[in-house]
Design a protein around this motif. Sequence first.
Motif, PDB file in Angstrom:
ATOM      1  N   ASP A  58      58.026  29.175   7.428  1.00  0.00           N
ATOM      2  CA  ASP A  58      56.853  29.381   8.282  1.00  0.00           C
ATOM      3  C   ASP A  58      57.105  28.836   9.679  1.00  0.00           C
ATOM      4  O   ASP A  58      56.739  29.468  10.686  1.00  0.00           O
ATOM      5  CB  ASP A  58      55.628  28.689   7.680  1.00  0.00           C
ATOM      6  N   ARG A  59      57.722  27.684   9.748  1.00  0.00           N
ATOM      7  CA  ARG A  59      57.966  27.065  11.053  1.00  0.00           C
ATOM      8  C   ARG A  59      58.980  27.880  11.861  1.00  0.00           C
ATOM      9  O   ARG A  59      58.843  28.004  13.085  1.00  0.00           O
ATOM     10  CB  ARG A  59      58.450  25.627  10.860  1.00  0.00           C
ATOM     11  N   GLN A  62      57.437  30.936  13.458  1.00  0.00           N
ATOM     12  CA  GLN A  62      56.725  30.594  14.691  1.00  0.00           C
ATOM     13  C   GLN A  62      57.676  30.219  15.825  1.00  0.00           C
ATOM     14  O   GLN A  62      57.260  30.080  16.975  1.00  0.00           O
ATOM     15  CB  GLN A  62      55.778  29.411  14.422  1.00  0.00           C
ATOM     16  N   GLU A  64      59.215  27.344  16.056  1.00  0.00           N
ATOM     17  CA  GLU A  64      58.855  25.980  16.441  1.00  0.00           C
ATOM     18  C   GLU A  64      60.034  25.170  16.964  1.00  0.00           C
ATOM     19  O   GLU A  64      60.003  24.660  18.094  1.00  0.00           O
ATOM     20  CB  GLU A  64      58.227  25.240  15.253  1.00  0.00           C
ATOM     21  N   GLU A 216      52.889  27.801  18.965  1.00  0.00           N
ATOM     22  CA  GLU A 216      54.097  27.899  18.144  1.00  0.00           C
ATOM     23  C   GLU A 216      54.459  26.581  17.474  1.00  0.00           C
ATOM     24  O   GLU A 216      55.143  26.562  16.446  1.00  0.00           O
ATOM     25  CB  GLU A 216      55.294  28.377  18.990  1.00  0.00           C
TER      26      GLU A 216
END
Length: 256
Positions: A58-59, A62, A64, A216
């Motif tokens: 998931d990160r 984004q 991140e 983000e």
Amino acid sequence: MGRASAHSKVAVAVLALFGVAACQPKVEDKRAETARAFPLADRPVSKIVSSQFSTEADRDRQGEASMVMDLAGVKPGMSVADIGAGEGYYTVRLAERVGRGGRVLAQDIDGDALRRLGARVEKDRLDNVSIKPGAQDDPKLPERSFDRIFMVHMYHEVAEPYAFLWRVWPALKPGGRVVVVDVDRWTDKHGIPPALLICELEAVGFRLDEFHRKPEIAGYYAQFTAAETRPEPGRIRPCRLKTAKGASATSALKGN
């Protein structure tokens, strides 16, 4: 009433007062001895509930880690520290970014998380990564060693922020930066208002260099430089969190 009689009564009252005081149970100071010279944080501290903020997939979706490393200017050959590394989401990505000529020190107070991270580092053959346990009041970083020090979604869990940050200060190389990623909410809700974060870092000898709010990274990015000097522990003025009903989550008052 004579003067002697009055003095006698005062003496008896004083003795009685000392007697009551002597009977009071001593309050045990549960703080680490190495932290007692520093102010206690005037705010709640989030409990450490997990070493994983979210799933790595998931990160990555984004973007991140890439965004944070870009904002921080992480380049090949740099020496960086990942404080509160957990199971190594940032550690492994920092290791790739700094390359074989760089170094990453992963630090955490959770021994189980560090053991899992160690297995991951060994499996992935990350020869530029070292692992070291830390403490709530001391990251135990070598002096003048790091171009960047990262604290991602963990600062609100530091129980002794003034002692901790005071000992982070000498670990930066000249021109180095401290990077904090966190969420703008109350400290007992796994976040910290930016104004309070900035106040606490400034209190021990840092200055805000950059600040960004980014979806983000599920929060905000704050970057700090080291001031020329840091105050002695007894001269640190603690920050006061504004807790009045209806106060903004970004409101904080400097120590007085």
